[in-house]
Design a protein around this motif. Structure first.
Motif, PDB file in Angstrom:
ATOM      1  N   ALA A  25       0.855  -1.188   0.000  1.00  0.00           N
ATOM      2  CA  ALA A  25       0.000   0.000   0.000  1.00  0.00           C
ATOM      3  C   ALA A  25       0.885   1.230   0.000  1.00  0.00           C
ATOM      4  CB  ALA A  25      -0.932   0.015   1.213  1.00  0.00           C
ATOM      5  N   PHE A  26       0.514   2.233  -0.803  1.00  0.00           N
ATOM      6  CA  PHE A  26       1.217   3.514  -0.863  1.00  0.00           C
ATOM      7  C   PHE A  26       0.612   4.477   0.145  1.00  0.00           C
ATOM      8  CE2 PHE A  26       3.439   2.759  -4.909  1.00  0.00           C
ATOM      9  CZ  PHE A  26       4.597   3.500  -4.686  1.00  0.00           C
ATOM     10  N   ARG A  27       1.487   5.240   0.808  1.00  0.00           N
ATOM     11  CA  ARG A  27       1.002   6.345   1.619  1.00  0.00           C
ATOM     12  C   ARG A  27       0.445   7.424   0.701  1.00  0.00           C
ATOM     13  NH1 ARG A  27       5.203   8.804   5.820  1.00  0.00           N
ATOM     14  NH2 ARG A  27       5.774  10.057   3.988  1.00  0.00           N
ATOM     15  N   PRO A  28      -0.560   8.186   1.133  1.00  0.00           N
ATOM     16  CA  PRO A  28      -1.186   9.164   0.225  1.00  0.00           C
ATOM     17  C   PRO A  28      -0.226  10.154  -0.409  1.00  0.00           C
ATOM     18  CG  PRO A  28      -2.557   8.864   2.153  1.00  0.00           C
ATOM     19  CD  PRO A  28      -1.313   8.086   2.402  1.00  0.00           C
ATOM     20  N   ASP A  29       0.896  10.479   0.234  1.00  0.00           N
ATOM     21  CA  ASP A  29       1.847  11.395  -0.391  1.00  0.00           C
ATOM     22  C   ASP A  29       2.832  10.686  -1.312  1.00  0.00           C
ATOM     23  OD1 ASP A  29       3.331  10.032   1.431  1.00  0.00           O
ATOM     24  OD2 ASP A  29       4.007  11.784   2.567  1.00  0.00           O
ATOM     25  N   GLY A  30       2.809   9.353  -1.383  1.00  0.00           N
ATOM     26  CA  GLY A  30       3.653   8.603  -2.302  1.00  0.00           C
ATOM     27  C   GLY A  30       5.084   8.426  -1.861  1.00  0.00           C
ATOM     28  N   ALA A  84      -1.056 -13.495   9.342  1.00  0.00           N
ATOM     29  CA  ALA A  84      -0.465 -12.573   8.369  1.00  0.00           C
ATOM     30  C   ALA A  84      -1.573 -11.709   7.797  1.00  0.00           C
ATOM     31  CB  ALA A  84       0.258 -13.339   7.260  1.00  0.00           C
ATOM     32  N   PHE A  85      -1.191 -10.546   7.276  1.00  0.00           N
ATOM     33  CA  PHE A  85      -2.140  -9.590   6.706  1.00  0.00           C
ATOM     34  C   PHE A  85      -2.213  -9.792   5.194  1.00  0.00           C
ATOM     35  CE2 PHE A  85      -0.585  -7.584  10.582  1.00  0.00           C
ATOM     36  CZ  PHE A  85      -1.765  -7.212  11.196  1.00  0.00           C
ATOM     37  N   ASN A  86      -3.420 -10.066   4.701  1.00  0.00           N
ATOM     38  CA  ASN A  86      -3.635 -10.229   3.264  1.00  0.00           C
ATOM     39  C   ASN A  86      -3.938  -8.921   2.558  1.00  0.00           C
ATOM     40  OD1 ASN A  86      -3.260 -12.976   3.487  1.00  0.00           O
ATOM     41  ND2 ASN A  86      -5.439 -13.435   3.635  1.00  0.00           N
ATOM     42  N   SER A  87      -4.295  -7.885   3.307  1.00  0.00           N
ATOM     43  CA  SER A  87      -4.683  -6.616   2.702  1.00  0.00           C
ATOM     44  C   SER A  87      -4.280  -5.483   3.625  1.00  0.00           C
ATOM     45  CB  SER A  87      -6.197  -6.589   2.447  1.00  0.00           C
ATOM     46  OG  SER A  87      -6.601  -5.369   1.884  1.00  0.00           O
ATOM     47  N   LEU A  88      -3.775  -4.384   3.037  1.00  0.00           N
ATOM     48  CA  LEU A  88      -3.368  -3.199   3.776  1.00  0.00           C
ATOM     49  C   LEU A  88      -3.966  -1.969   3.118  1.00  0.00           C
ATOM     50  CD1 LEU A  88       0.450  -3.873   4.330  1.00  0.00           C
ATOM     51  CD2 LEU A  88      -1.375  -4.234   5.985  1.00  0.00           C
ATOM     52  N   ALA A  89      -4.202  -0.931   3.915  1.00  0.00           N
ATOM     53  CA  ALA A  89      -4.717   0.336   3.385  1.00  0.00           C
ATOM     54  C   ALA A  89      -4.371   1.445   4.363  1.00  0.00           C
ATOM     55  CB  ALA A  89      -6.229   0.279   3.162  1.00  0.00           C
ATOM     56  N   TYR A  90      -3.922   2.585   3.808  1.00  0.00           N
ATOM     57  CA  TYR A  90      -3.633   3.774   4.603  1.00  0.00           C
ATOM     58  C   TYR A  90      -4.910   4.591   4.794  1.00  0.00           C
ATOM     59  CZ  TYR A  90       1.509   3.643   4.708  1.00  0.00           C
ATOM     60  OH  TYR A  90       2.821   3.337   4.961  1.00  0.00           O
ATOM     61  N   THR A  91      -4.931   5.349   5.889  1.00  0.00           N
ATOM     62  CA  THR A  91      -5.978   6.343   6.051  1.00  0.00           C
ATOM     63  C   THR A  91      -5.737   7.510   5.102  1.00  0.00           C
ATOM     64  OG1 THR A  91      -4.730   7.387   7.827  1.00  0.00           O
ATOM     65  CG2 THR A  91      -6.364   5.747   8.463  1.00  0.00           C
ATOM     66  N   ALA A  92      -6.714   8.403   4.983  1.00  0.00           N
ATOM     67  CA  ALA A  92      -6.608   9.499   4.021  1.00  0.00           C
ATOM     68  C   ALA A  92      -5.459  10.442   4.353  1.00  0.00           C
ATOM     69  CB  ALA A  92      -7.926  10.274   3.956  1.00  0.00           C
ATOM     70  N   GLY A 128      -5.172  -3.247   8.508  1.00  0.00           N
ATOM     71  CA  GLY A 128      -4.818  -4.521   7.896  1.00  0.00           C
ATOM     72  C   GLY A 128      -5.766  -5.624   8.311  1.00  0.00           C
ATOM     73  N   GLY A 129      -6.009  -6.555   7.398  1.00  0.00           N
ATOM     74  CA  GLY A 129      -6.861  -7.709   7.664  1.00  0.00           C
ATOM     75  C   GLY A 129      -6.279  -8.949   7.033  1.00  0.00           C
ATOM     76  N   GLY A 130      -6.588 -10.111   7.593  1.00  0.00           N
ATOM     77  CA  GLY A 130      -6.048 -11.363   7.084  1.00  0.00           C
ATOM     78  C   GLY A 130      -7.007 -12.506   7.272  1.00  0.00           C
ATOM     79  N   ASN A 131      -6.461 -13.735   7.287  1.00  0.00           N
ATOM     80  CA  ASN A 131      -7.275 -14.937   7.400  1.00  0.00           C
ATOM     81  C   ASN A 131      -7.629 -15.208   8.856  1.00  0.00           C
ATOM     82  OD1 ASN A 131      -7.163 -15.290   4.667  1.00  0.00           O
ATOM     83  ND2 ASN A 131      -5.465 -16.741   4.732  1.00  0.00           N
ATOM     84  N   SER A 132      -8.239 -14.235   9.490  1.00  0.00           N
ATOM     85  CA  SER A 132      -8.664 -14.374  10.874  1.00  0.00           C
ATOM     86  C   SER A 132      -9.896 -13.505  11.086  1.00  0.00           C
ATOM     87  CB  SER A 132      -7.550 -13.957  11.838  1.00  0.00           C
ATOM     88  OG  SER A 132      -7.348 -12.561  11.794  1.00  0.00           O
ATOM     89  N   LYS A 145     -10.687 -10.752   3.503  1.00  0.00           N
ATOM     90  CA  LYS A 145      -9.893 -10.841   2.286  1.00  0.00           C
ATOM     91  C   LYS A 145      -9.442  -9.490   1.766  1.00  0.00           C
ATOM     92  CE  LYS A 145     -11.666 -15.260   0.670  1.00  0.00           C
ATOM     93  NZ  LYS A 145     -12.194 -16.024  -0.483  1.00  0.00           N
ATOM     94  N   CYS A 146     -10.119  -8.413   2.158  1.00  0.00           N
ATOM     95  CA  CYS A 146      -9.747  -7.090   1.655  1.00  0.00           C
ATOM     96  C   CYS A 146     -10.288  -6.026   2.601  1.00  0.00           C
ATOM     97  CB  CYS A 146     -10.292  -6.871   0.240  1.00  0.00           C
ATOM     98  SG  CYS A 146      -9.739  -5.349  -0.547  1.00  0.00           S
ATOM     99  N   VAL A 147      -9.481  -5.006   2.860  1.00  0.00           N
ATOM    100  CA  VAL A 147      -9.899  -3.850   3.648  1.00  0.00           C
ATOM    101  C   VAL A 147      -9.520  -2.589   2.886  1.00  0.00           C
ATOM    102  CG1 VAL A 147      -9.816  -4.946   5.917  1.00  0.00           C
ATOM    103  CG2 VAL A 147      -7.751  -3.948   4.971  1.00  0.00           C
ATOM    104  N   ARG A 148     -10.378  -1.579   2.947  1.00  0.00           N
ATOM    105  CA  ARG A 148     -10.120  -0.311   2.259  1.00  0.00           C
ATOM    106  C   ARG A 148     -10.707   0.824   3.096  1.00  0.00           C
ATOM    107  NH1 ARG A 148      -7.062  -2.923  -0.036  1.00  0.00           N
ATOM    108  NH2 ARG A 148      -6.777  -3.244  -2.287  1.00  0.00           N
ATOM    109  N   PHE A 149      -9.983   1.948   3.121  1.00  0.00           N
ATOM    110  CA  PHE A 149     -10.484   3.165   3.742  1.00  0.00           C
ATOM    111  C   PHE A 149     -11.206   4.010   2.701  1.00  0.00           C
ATOM    112  CE2 PHE A 149      -8.393   3.067   7.888  1.00  0.00           C
ATOM    113  CZ  PHE A 149      -9.267   3.854   8.620  1.00  0.00           C
ATOM    114  N   SER A 150     -12.265   4.664   3.133  1.00  0.00           N
ATOM    115  CA  SER A 150     -12.976   5.573   2.252  1.00  0.00           C
ATOM    116  C   SER A 150     -12.114   6.800   1.970  1.00  0.00           C
ATOM    117  CB  SER A 150     -14.295   5.991   2.892  1.00  0.00           C
ATOM    118  OG  SER A 150     -14.902   7.039   2.174  1.00  0.00           O
ATOM    119  N   PRO A 151     -12.203   7.377   0.767  1.00  0.00           N
ATOM    120  CA  PRO A 151     -11.459   8.609   0.489  1.00  0.00           C
ATOM    121  C   PRO A 151     -11.811   9.753   1.425  1.00  0.00           C
ATOM    122  CG  PRO A 151     -12.236   7.625  -1.552  1.00  0.00           C
ATOM    123  CD  PRO A 151     -12.869   6.867  -0.442  1.00  0.00           C
TER     124      PRO A 151
END
Length: 699
Positions: A364-369, A421-429, A436-440, A519-525
């Motif tokens: 996952a990229f941080r919002p500033d890259g 282990a974490f299968n998905s990562l996402a930064y806050t805005a 992060g979320g995984g097989n648990s 299986k997947c986590v995402r933050f809203s914009p």
């Protein structure tokens, strides 16, 4: 079952015994339903009757629980205190048949005011009959699967049906024979999700090959795309425009137009491969997909649909892809324990590999890259500086994400190696936190700077899912579930006999339980909500900070009465600042709405920058529930004009506020457009009616 002749009620008193055995000698006949009512009997030595812990049985629905008690007690009705039994016997007088071949009745519902009986069958057919004549009013097939539940509205006009295997909900108006509501989830597991740029919609992809788009406000799915022929691995919204992309194991990447609801572009590779990862550049003109077969990354042009480049270098399947927010760098993670940064648009075509100690699962990229977060199979989250190309920090997340104990685990959840282990990562805005979320059953939020866990969420408490209990209770295990492999050697006990690669359970078993996993986590914009694609479906969590009491700069004189007195003196800016300092939502809203429209520009210019973020959040939240569109738009325009340079220099810090504000303005635009269309139609109708009335007079 129709009610037949009723025997005179007989009462068996049990004031001195502790149990009563039901027998024919007491008048209980065999082969008929006995409707029992348990009532207390007042003893002469007592002034108050003793109340039974189980309520009196007065209907067939209560009889089921009572008959279960009778079966467990082997025909003996245990009495608690001084009780009496009142017996009523019902028998069949007439039978009716549904004449449905090769099907079974799954359930039924009776609506007493209209005397309608609704019956559901295992073939997906339902029908309803008018009682007591058993007149068939309607019979219809509304689903291909078994209808598991049904409900009737109080008025009797709407019928609601649920099919649990399809995840389907139907509301049918039987008088007009039309659908009121028709919703269906994914048939199998949900693999991925993605937020739209304004945060109003969420797209999901599942193992059933379908792509669904949901509205976050209503929770309804408003469009479904069924073009894929295999499981959908990743979905991504384009940052610009109403465009959605999806990658699938059928070897295609598809682009969907959310205005016309059509598949406008299909991307394929020169040789058939399965795509497991997808990324879209910020401009929405380039799409990249990673394969599990050839270990390559393919890039296409959205405008022409042509293959632009093929990136090679990985030695194992591609697990994840991500474009930087600036669009000039593409990062790819693979099972070869490496992360590669590709300068896809530069002349140098530079490739920077980062080696890790385990297989890469998510990036996952941080919002500033300037930073990327990498999740590996050993449960670690590594943070890398993309400019200096070095690791800056590391989080050990094995214990945090570790889930519950599965039914066939030989060891406790703490000692189990699965699901750590974490299968998905996402930064806050704003880039301050990482989710992060995984097989648990857990989803974890970390503070990036401190490297500590902020909060842990449990996505499911459904005990029918495997892995939701921390400890297995032997008292809840039946005889068929007892493990009889105790005579095996210790080495065989430690061996894992599950099939490799099984994602939904061990398919070698005749019956297996689905596991609780994310299986997947995402933050809203907008930064106010986040979503998780789990075994239970699409879960959306809201970060509502409006109810949190977080005051600052408090003084003795700062009270609600002093704020109201300041408002009465028409000192609006001072009252608004005092309300922000006290952090009381009703007072803040009162001070905000007390400002006249003519003073908005002056107050926005004089507002201290310390309260700028809180003021923008207030305007954005007020847009969601207020009808004063012009008032809110004047505030938004005045704040952006007065503090534009300050906000631009700190765009990353105010990113979540900007997106929330954009969402409110977009909602205003949609509401105004809808009202204008309705008014246009009304005016056209009135003009036409005026012309029709004027025509006879002219003649």
């Amino acid at each position: 079952m129709a009610a037949g002749s009723e025997d005179p009620p007989s009462t068996v008193e049990a004031s001195t015994v502790s149990a009563v055995t039901l027998s024919e000698d007491m008048g209980f006949e065999v082969g008929v339903v006995h409707l029992l009512a348990v009532v207390p009997v007042v003893d002469k030595a007592r002034t108050q009757p003793q109340v039974l812990s189980v309520p009196p049985f007065a209907s067939f629905t209560q009889l089921s629980a009572f008959s279960l008690l009778m079966r467990r007690s082997a025909g003996t009705l245990y009495m608690f205190g001084d009780l009496a039994i009142t017996r009523r016997v019902f028998s069949d007088t007439k039978r009716h048949y549904f004449n449905q071949a090769d099907t079974k009745v799954t359930s039924s519902t009776f609506h007493a005011p209209s005397n309608l009986v609704v019956v559901r069958f295992s073939s997906g057919v339902f029908g309803f009959w008018e009682m007591p004549d058993f007149t068939n009013i309607h019979t219809l097939s509304i689903s291909q699967e078994r209808i598991s539940s049904c409900a009737i509205s109080p008025s009797g006009e709407w019928l609601a049906f649920g099919a649990k295997r399809l995840g389907q909900l139907l509301v049918w108006e039987w008088q007009s024979e039309s659908y009121v509501l028709k919703q269906q989830g994914h048939y199998f597991d949900m693999n991925t999700l993605s937020y739209s740029a304004d945060g109003q919609n969420v797209a999901t992809g599942g193992d059933d090959g379908k792509v669904k788009v949901w509205n976050t406000t209503s929770g309804f799915c408003f469009v479904t795309f069924s073009d894929h022929t295999a499981a959908v691995s990743t979905v991504e919204f384009a940052k610009q425009g109403q465009v959605l992309f999806s990658a699938s194991l059928d070897g295609t990447v598809r682009g969907y137009d959310l205005i016309r609801y059509r598949n406008f572009r299909t991307f394929t590779s020169p040789t058939p491969v399965q795509f497991s990862a997808l990324a879209v550049d910020p401009s929405g003109e380039v799409v990249a997909a990673g394969s599990t077969d050839s270990f390559e990354v393919f890039m296409w042009s959205v405008q022409t649909g042509k293959l632009l480049d093929v990136l090679t270098g990985h030695e194992a399947p591609i697990s994840c892809l991500a474009f930087s927010p600036t669009g000039n760098i593409l990062v790819s993670g693979s099972w070869d324990e490496s992360v590669r940064l590709w300068s896809v648009f530069g002349r140098s075509r530079q490739v920077d590999p980062f080696m890790l100690g385990a297989e890469v699962l998510a990036v996952a990229f941080r919002p500033d890259g300037r930073e990327i977060a990498v999740s590996t199979l050993n449960g670690q989250i590594a943070f890398w500086d993309t400019e200096k190309q070095k690791q800056t920090s590391l989080i050990e997340g094995r214990k945090d994400v570790s889930g519950g104990r599965k039914q066939d685990d030989r060891v406790t959840a703490a000692n189990s190696a699965s699901g750590k282990a974490f299968n998905s990562l996402a930064y806050t805005a704003d880039g301050s936190c990482l989710i992060g979320g995984g097989n648990s059953k857990y989803v974890v939020i970390y503070d990036v700077r401190e490297g500590v866990m902020v909060k842990k969420f449990q996505i499911s408490e459904n005990l029918s899912l495997d892995g939701t209990e921390e400890y297995l209770d032997s008292r809840k295990v039946g005889d068929a579930e007892i493990d009889e492999r105790g005579d095996e050697s210790e080495l065989e006990d430690r061996l894992d006999t599950t099939l490799p690669g099984a994602r939904n359970g061990d398919m070698s078993k005749r019956k297996y339980r689905p596991e609780a996993r994310t299986k997947c986590v995402r933050f809203s914009p907008t930064g106010r909500t986040w979503a998780a694609a789990s075994t239970d479906g699409l879960l959306i969590y809201s970060l509502d900070d409006a109810i949190t009491f977080d005051p600052f700069d408090l003084t003795v004189d700062l009270t609600p009465s002093s704020i109201i007195a300041t408002l009465q003196r028409n000192e609006y800016l001072k009252a608004l600042v005092m309300a922000f300092r006290l952090s009381e939502k009703p007072l803040i809203q009162r001070a905000y709405e007390s400002v006249s429209s003519a003073d908005i520009t002056l107050l926005a210019r004089e507002l201290p920058v310390t309260y700028l973020s809180a003021m923008l959040k207030l305007v954005a939240s007020h847009m969601e529930s207020s009808v004063h569109m012009e008032f809110d738009l004047l505030w938004a325009r005045a704040l952006l004009l007065a503090h534009g340079r300050y906000l631009r220099e700190r765009s990353t810090e105010f990113a979540s506020v900007f997106r929330t504000l954009q969402k409110g303005i977009t909602d205003f635009q949609a509401a105004i457009a809808k009202t204008s269309d309705e008014n246009t139609s009304t005016l056209t109708y009135l003009v036409d009616q005026t012309a029709l009335k004027a025509t006879p007079g002219d003649l």
